[in-house]
Design a protein around this motif. Structure first.
Motif, PDB file in Angstrom:
ATOM      1  N   VAL A 228       0.879  -1.170   0.000  1.00  0.00           N
ATOM      2  CA  VAL A 228       0.000   0.000   0.000  1.00  0.00           C
ATOM      3  C   VAL A 228       0.915   1.218   0.000  1.00  0.00           C
ATOM      4  CG1 VAL A 228      -1.844  -1.145   1.272  1.00  0.00           C
ATOM      5  CG2 VAL A 228      -0.078   0.109   2.527  1.00  0.00           C
ATOM      6  N   ASN A 229       0.346   2.323  -0.400  1.00  0.00           N
ATOM      7  CA  ASN A 229       1.171   3.527  -0.416  1.00  0.00           C
ATOM      8  C   ASN A 229       1.354   4.019   1.015  1.00  0.00           C
ATOM      9  OD1 ASN A 229       1.902   6.433  -0.691  1.00  0.00           O
ATOM     10  ND2 ASN A 229       1.782   5.855  -2.863  1.00  0.00           N
ATOM     11  N   PRO A 230       2.584   4.333   1.398  1.00  0.00           N
ATOM     12  CA  PRO A 230       2.833   4.761   2.785  1.00  0.00           C
ATOM     13  C   PRO A 230       2.081   6.038   3.146  1.00  0.00           C
ATOM     14  CG  PRO A 230       4.846   4.915   1.442  1.00  0.00           C
ATOM     15  CD  PRO A 230       3.814   4.231   0.604  1.00  0.00           C
ATOM     16  N   LYS A 231       1.640   6.761   2.147  1.00  0.00           N
ATOM     17  CA  LYS A 231       0.903   7.995   2.443  1.00  0.00           C
ATOM     18  C   LYS A 231      -0.602   7.760   2.480  1.00  0.00           C
ATOM     19  CE  LYS A 231       4.235  11.014   0.181  1.00  0.00           C
ATOM     20  NZ  LYS A 231       4.554  10.842  -1.255  1.00  0.00           N
ATOM     21  N   ASP A 232      -0.990   6.561   2.189  1.00  0.00           N
ATOM     22  CA  ASP A 232      -2.411   6.267   2.070  1.00  0.00           C
ATOM     23  C   ASP A 232      -3.039   6.114   3.459  1.00  0.00           C
ATOM     24  OD1 ASP A 232      -4.936   5.288   1.503  1.00  0.00           O
ATOM     25  OD2 ASP A 232      -4.222   4.181  -0.276  1.00  0.00           O
ATOM     26  N   LYS A 233      -3.872   7.110   3.804  1.00  0.00           N
ATOM     27  CA  LYS A 233      -4.462   7.128   5.148  1.00  0.00           C
ATOM     28  C   LYS A 233      -5.321   5.904   5.421  1.00  0.00           C
ATOM     29  CE  LYS A 233      -4.350  12.070   5.822  1.00  0.00           C
ATOM     30  NZ  LYS A 233      -4.747  13.111   4.856  1.00  0.00           N
ATOM     31  N   HIS A 237      -1.754   2.431   8.545  1.00  0.00           N
ATOM     32  CA  HIS A 237      -1.627   1.828   9.869  1.00  0.00           C
ATOM     33  C   HIS A 237      -1.453   0.313   9.798  1.00  0.00           C
ATOM     34  CE1 HIS A 237      -5.842   1.471   8.754  1.00  0.00           C
ATOM     35  NE2 HIS A 237      -5.933   0.467   9.617  1.00  0.00           N
ATOM     36  N   LEU A 238      -1.721  -0.254   8.642  1.00  0.00           N
ATOM     37  CA  LEU A 238      -1.619  -1.710   8.522  1.00  0.00           C
ATOM     38  C   LEU A 238      -0.233  -2.183   8.116  1.00  0.00           C
ATOM     39  CD1 LEU A 238      -5.007  -2.392   6.712  1.00  0.00           C
ATOM     40  CD2 LEU A 238      -4.456  -2.798   9.124  1.00  0.00           C
ATOM     41  N   ILE A 239       0.589  -1.216   7.688  1.00  0.00           N
ATOM     42  CA  ILE A 239       1.925  -1.594   7.238  1.00  0.00           C
ATOM     43  C   ILE A 239       2.653  -2.314   8.363  1.00  0.00           C
ATOM     44  CG2 ILE A 239       4.185  -0.685   6.503  1.00  0.00           C
ATOM     45  CD1 ILE A 239       2.586   1.568   5.088  1.00  0.00           C
ATOM     46  N   ASP A 261      -0.291   2.837  -6.141  1.00  0.00           N
ATOM     47  CA  ASP A 261      -0.916   4.100  -6.526  1.00  0.00           C
ATOM     48  C   ASP A 261      -2.248   4.237  -5.796  1.00  0.00           C
ATOM     49  OD1 ASP A 261      -2.173   6.191  -7.745  1.00  0.00           O
ATOM     50  OD2 ASP A 261      -1.675   5.573  -9.793  1.00  0.00           O
ATOM     51  N   MET A 262      -2.359   5.286  -4.980  1.00  0.00           N
ATOM     52  CA  MET A 262      -3.581   5.463  -4.183  1.00  0.00           C
ATOM     53  C   MET A 262      -4.814   5.661  -5.040  1.00  0.00           C
ATOM     54  SD  MET A 262      -2.393   7.820  -1.027  1.00  0.00           S
ATOM     55  CE  MET A 262      -1.354   8.979  -1.862  1.00  0.00           C
ATOM     56  N   GLU A 263      -4.575   6.240  -6.220  1.00  0.00           N
ATOM     57  CA  GLU A 263      -5.709   6.581  -7.088  1.00  0.00           C
ATOM     58  C   GLU A 263      -6.201   5.375  -7.879  1.00  0.00           C
ATOM     59  OE1 GLU A 263      -6.673   9.778  -6.920  1.00  0.00           O
ATOM     60  OE2 GLU A 263      -4.999  10.089  -5.526  1.00  0.00           O
ATOM     61  N   PHE A 264      -5.339   4.404  -8.029  1.00  0.00           N
ATOM     62  CA  PHE A 264      -5.663   3.323  -8.941  1.00  0.00           C
ATOM     63  C   PHE A 264      -6.269   2.124  -8.207  1.00  0.00           C
ATOM     64  CE2 PHE A 264      -4.936  -0.352 -11.596  1.00  0.00           C
ATOM     65  CZ  PHE A 264      -5.286   0.117 -12.853  1.00  0.00           C
ATOM     66  N   GLY A 265      -7.333   1.585  -8.765  1.00  0.00           N
ATOM     67  CA  GLY A 265      -7.958   0.399  -8.204  1.00  0.00           C
ATOM     68  C   GLY A 265      -8.326   0.621  -6.739  1.00  0.00           C
ATOM     69  N   THR A 266      -7.980  -0.371  -5.947  1.00  0.00           N
ATOM     70  CA  THR A 266      -8.313  -0.254  -4.536  1.00  0.00           C
ATOM     71  C   THR A 266      -7.173   0.371  -3.746  1.00  0.00           C
ATOM     72  OG1 THR A 266      -7.429  -2.466  -4.126  1.00  0.00           O
ATOM     73  CG2 THR A 266      -9.772  -2.312  -4.642  1.00  0.00           C
TER      74      THR A 266
END
Length: 871
Positions: A228-233, A237-239, A261-266
RNA sequence: GGGGGCAUAGCUCAGUUGGUCAGAGCGCUUGCUUGACAUGCAAGAGGUCACAGGUUCAAGUCCCGUUGUUCCCACCA
């Protein structure tokens, strides 16, 4: 000469003669400047197609031109072993006998391959001959010849020792059908409709899941993380936690990586380092295990558990079904994406981690880019340099090992005792490390393009310091299609620089594809390919050649059409018949040289026209604008020479005046001979066949000097004045047609002019070509009478008494419209000459021309007005 | 996502340092057994050079934009 143009009766005969007499042979001569062209070696997979025909014709034309200009020309022919393509063909061929590679073994297979080579290389060479290719057969080279293999070995070892060739586990493109690795360039992408399968990856110890979307669910077995993207809120927290890999029920970590990519897919992406190039990179960053779950043939391996042994797509099908049944499938979303295919067999390639050999590109690419920047290599047209830069600047390491048998075997041995890797120019007998003699050579062969990349110098004897290499390298121009810039052109450039320290060629002439009549690519599957041999059989090689060059601009695609070849064939026929006319008339007479005859206006006109054609054709050929050169020659031959000059020469030829007859004959011969020479590089057969019939000619035209522009033969003033005579002829013809006067009815001409001498001197020509019976000079338009048509020309006014055919109203209408045209011209010229900017900035010649034009038109206007008044 | 190409006569295409550049082939119309060629000859019809701006004395020709079309490269799971 035969009455009909019949290419079959002489093309093969001439070619044999050229070849046998050694005309194509390049003999080094220090007094001459070399001109070298390396033929892009056709693959031995089958036969030549239209694309080859165009490629060879371009080269042959250039080479013949340079040869006639006195260069020491070498056009070196060859064929390419085409590793993967040929191997496929042979495998296919063996299938007919129910045999596989495994059945015949490496040795047996290679034996077949060499037999195949003998058969197809020979066939290709015969086709090249049919086309008229003037290449030096004594230097014919095959990419797996001894000398090429030696060059390959040298280059490989050198690069290896420099650390520019290395072996390692990388993601490569794998063709499960050909069962070999491919380079990036060998993968073709195509849009395909597929699906996005959304799969539940439960978080360890939680009762919620991450939704992961994938287009290739079967690779799930190779997942070693989800990212997941490290910036993805939503997820950051799951990282660090784990998810449970569905079906496998293995724990894999959740990693934070920009790749997601936060924007792409899920926003959650599964990481399969062994089967995806991006995931591989992610894996490296996070130190993830690399788990391969697929076999070389595209079936699943043990890693896929119960799906082991299933084909990748069958596995996908069953897995999806199972996921659905166990409630792990969230949804299926239709999705179109680009899928990579093997450029040889078309199978979908799999990105797979594999141990392969690579060429490190970065250090090689930079000088190769500079060489083009610095214009040491020039692309024609220039725009292809951009394509080249774009590729070179982003090029990744080149995967050069292939899991095939047909090709240059990788010159690396492994010691079975100590594991030492040995790469030397000589085959090792024992391990230099431990002395063991248990050495095993690497099983793989090299990418075909590895040897092709060396073509400009391996053919000349590299790595030895041969005289050929010294004399002919670097080559002058490479002629090839834009579709192999990456495969070949780029690789030759960096290879030449690296191994020869010099660019391999100075110019790269790119041509486009030959498409079918509807503009589609010619292809086997469409069945729309046209066999050049069929065309040659029907129309002759010259017609095919001319049709492939005419109207073609460098780098542009072109369409093949029978109609075009037919038009060219008509042109050949025209050349044939015009020659027959000249030669026939010369029979039994001694043709005097130009310097010994008295030239008339028409003679001077055609001779100066010829000079400008010589100049322009040479100029355009030097710029590789063969299409334009063809057009110039076509127009000159057909319109100027045949339609005008030959007709103009007839009165003299059939007249009583021996002096005039001599003059006409010598001009006809002179112009024809030069025209044939100018045309020879384009249409070698017909020109040589005719040349031999020419009075005083001997030997083949292909070794004669190419015509040179001669300023003493331009007769500018006379030539220009003569166009006035032609204007009269054209005007009378037009007038007759306009009034419906039958061509056979001879008319009288009354001419009001100041150029009486010129017109008198050309009286016979005017009478014959205009269909007139007499010419009378008058001093006043009134003398012509009412019932005549007046044509106002620069040279004067021509009155044609037409009696009852003349309709005064129509005549007035016609003159009025002429007046309008002339007035427009005057307005235009006047405007220019009164334009301050034009007068101060335009070149003097242009201003003078404009002024002269204005004067002429003003005079014409006066005459037209006068004429109108008299009606 | 990035980079190209192409858009000129009914059709296929030339037109490369801006100045007779509005062309060729095929097709079309009309007329021709004109002593090389009917695979021919002659005379014609047919285009505001995609659209909108700009630079220039001058623009199919150079620059910017728009539209259509096509190709290449990269690739997001």
């Amino acid at each position: 000469m035969e009455k009909k143009y019949n290419p079959k009766s002489f093309e093969d005969k001439l070619y044999r003669e050229w070849e046998e007499s050694g005309c194509f042979k390049a003999v080094r001569d220090d007094k001459k400047v070399p001109f070298t062209v390396m033929m892009p070696p056709p693959n031995i997979t089958g036969q030549l197609h239209m694309g080859h025909a165009m490629d060879e014709t371009l080269q042959d034309t250039i080479v013949r031109f340079k040869r006639m200009q006195g260069y020491c020309t070498l056009w070196l022919p060859g064929t390419d072993h085409a590793s993967i393509a040929t191997e496929l063909k042979i495998v296919e061929d063996m299938k007919k006998e129910g045999l596989t590679k495994a059945d015949v073994g490496r040795e047996g297979f290679l034996e077949r391959a060499w037999k195949w080579k003998e058969k197809y290389a020979g066939r290709i060479c015969d086709q090249l001959r049919k086309l008229g290719s003037s290449c030096d057969w004594s230097r014919l080279t095959f990419t797996m010849d001894e000398k090429c293999s030696k060059a390959v070995r040298e280059v490989f070892v050198n690069l290896y020792k420099k650390g520019l060739i290395y072996r390692g586990d990388r993601i490569i493109n794998w063709c499960p059908c050909c069962k070999t690795a491919l380079s990036d360039a060998e993968v073709e992408y195509a849009e395909e409709s597929g699906n996005f399968w959304h799969i539940k990856y439960f978080v360890e110890g939680e009762n919620f899941f991450l939704e992961v979307a994938t287009t290739r669910p079967e690779t799930l077995f190779g997942d070693t993380a989800v990212a997941v993207n490290p910036k993805d809120k939503r997820y950051k927290h799951l990282i660090g936690k784990n998810v449970i890999l569905p079906v496998v029920n293995k724990l894999i970590p959740i990693v934070g990586d920009e790749h997601a990519d936060m924007e792409f897919g899920t926003g959650v992406v599964k990481i399969t380092p062994a089967h995806d190039p991006n995931d591989f990179e992610v894996g490296l960053r996070h130190n993830l295990p690399v788990v391969r779950i697929m076999n070389d043939d595209g079936t699943m391996n043990e890693g896929a558990g119960k799906y082991c042994g299933l084909d990748r797509y069958e596995c996908r099908k069953q897995l999806v079904k199972d996921l659905e049944e166990s409630g792990l499938l969230v949804k299926v979303q239709p999705h179109t994406h680009n899928v990579g295919h093997c450029y040889r067999c078309g199978s979908t390639v799999e990105p797979i981690v594999s141990k392969q050999w690579f060429v490190k590109m970065e250090p090689l690419a930079r000088p190769a880019i500079d060489a083009v920047m610095d214009k040491k290599v020039t692309f024609v047209p220039e725009r292809f340099a951009k394509t080249y830069y774009n590729w070179m600047e982003n090029v990744k390491d080149w995967c050069i090992s292939r899991q095939l048998w047909w090709g240059h075997r990788i010159p690396v041995w492994y010691c079975e005792d100590c594991g030492k890797e040995i790469c030397e120019k000589q085959d090792p007998a024992v391990c230099p490390e431990c002395g063991s003699s248990k050495l095993k050579q690497d099983e793989d062969v090299l990418d075909t393009w590895f040897s092709s990349a060396l073509w400009p110098f391996s053919t000349l004897g590299y790595p030895d310091d041969t005289p050929d290499l010294e004399y002919f390298y670097p080559t002058d121009v490479l002629v090839t299609g834009y579709d192999i810039i990456f495969f070949w052109v780029a690789r030759m450039i960096f290879s030449g620089l690296e191994h020869m320290r010099k660019v391999p060629f100075r110019d790269v002439l790119m041509h486009g594809l030959v498409r079918d009549e509807k503009g589609r690519k010619m292809s086997k599957s469409l069945g729309n390919g046209v066999d050049p041999l069929d065309v040659i059989d029907k129309y002759g090689a010259d017609s095919l050649r001319f049709s492939l060059l005419q109207g073609v601009a460098p780098g542009n695609d072109t369409r093949y059409s029978d109609a075009k070849v037919e038009a060219c064939s008509n042109f050949m026929n025209k050349i044939w018949n015009a020659s027959r006319f000249v030669i026939g008339n010369a029979e039994g007479r001694k043709v005097k040289p130009l310097s010994e005859v008295k030239l008339c206006a028409a003679d001077k006109w055609i001779i100066s026209k010829l000079q400008s054609v010589i100049r322009d054709v040479t100029l355009t050929l030097n710029k590789f604008e063969l299409g334009v050169a063809c057009q110039i020659l076509y127009d000159f031959t057909w319109s100027d020479f045949c339609d005008w000059y030959i007709e103009l020469s007839k009165p003299a030829l059939y007249g009583e005046d021996e002096g005039k007859k001599d003059a006409a004959l010598s001009v006809l011969t002179f112009v024809l001979e030069n025209t044939l020479k100018l045309l020879h590089p384009f249409v070698p057969f017909i020109t040589d066949e005719i040349y031999r019939e020419l009075p005083g000619a001997s030997g083949t035209i292909m070794l004669k000097d190419y015509p040179r522009y001669n300023s003493r033969l331009t007769y500018k003033k006379d030539a220009q004045a003569f166009e006035g005579v032609m204007d009269i002829i054209k005007a009378v013809r037009a007038a007759k047609t306009e009034l419906g006067c039958p061509p056979s009815k001879k008319v009288s001409l009354l001419i009001l002019t100041e150029s009486k001498r010129l017109i008198s001197a050309n009286r016979e020509s005017i009478l014959k070509l205009a269909g007139a019976k007499d010419i009378t000079f008058i001093n006043d338009g009134a003398e012509a009478g009412e019932k005549s048509v007046a044509k106002v020309l620069h040279i004067g006014t021509v009155f044609i008494p037409m009696g009852e055919l003349v309709d005064i109203d129509k005549e007035r209408e016609r003159l009025s419209s002429e007046l309008e045209k002339v007035t427009d011209e005057i307005r235009r010229a006047d405007g220019k000459l009164n334009n301050q900017g034009f007068m101060s900035k335009a070149p003097k010649k242009l201003i003078d021309d404009e002024r002269a034009k204005l004067d002429k038109y003003i005079a014409m206007r006066e005459k037209i007005l006068e004429q109108l008044k008299s009606l």
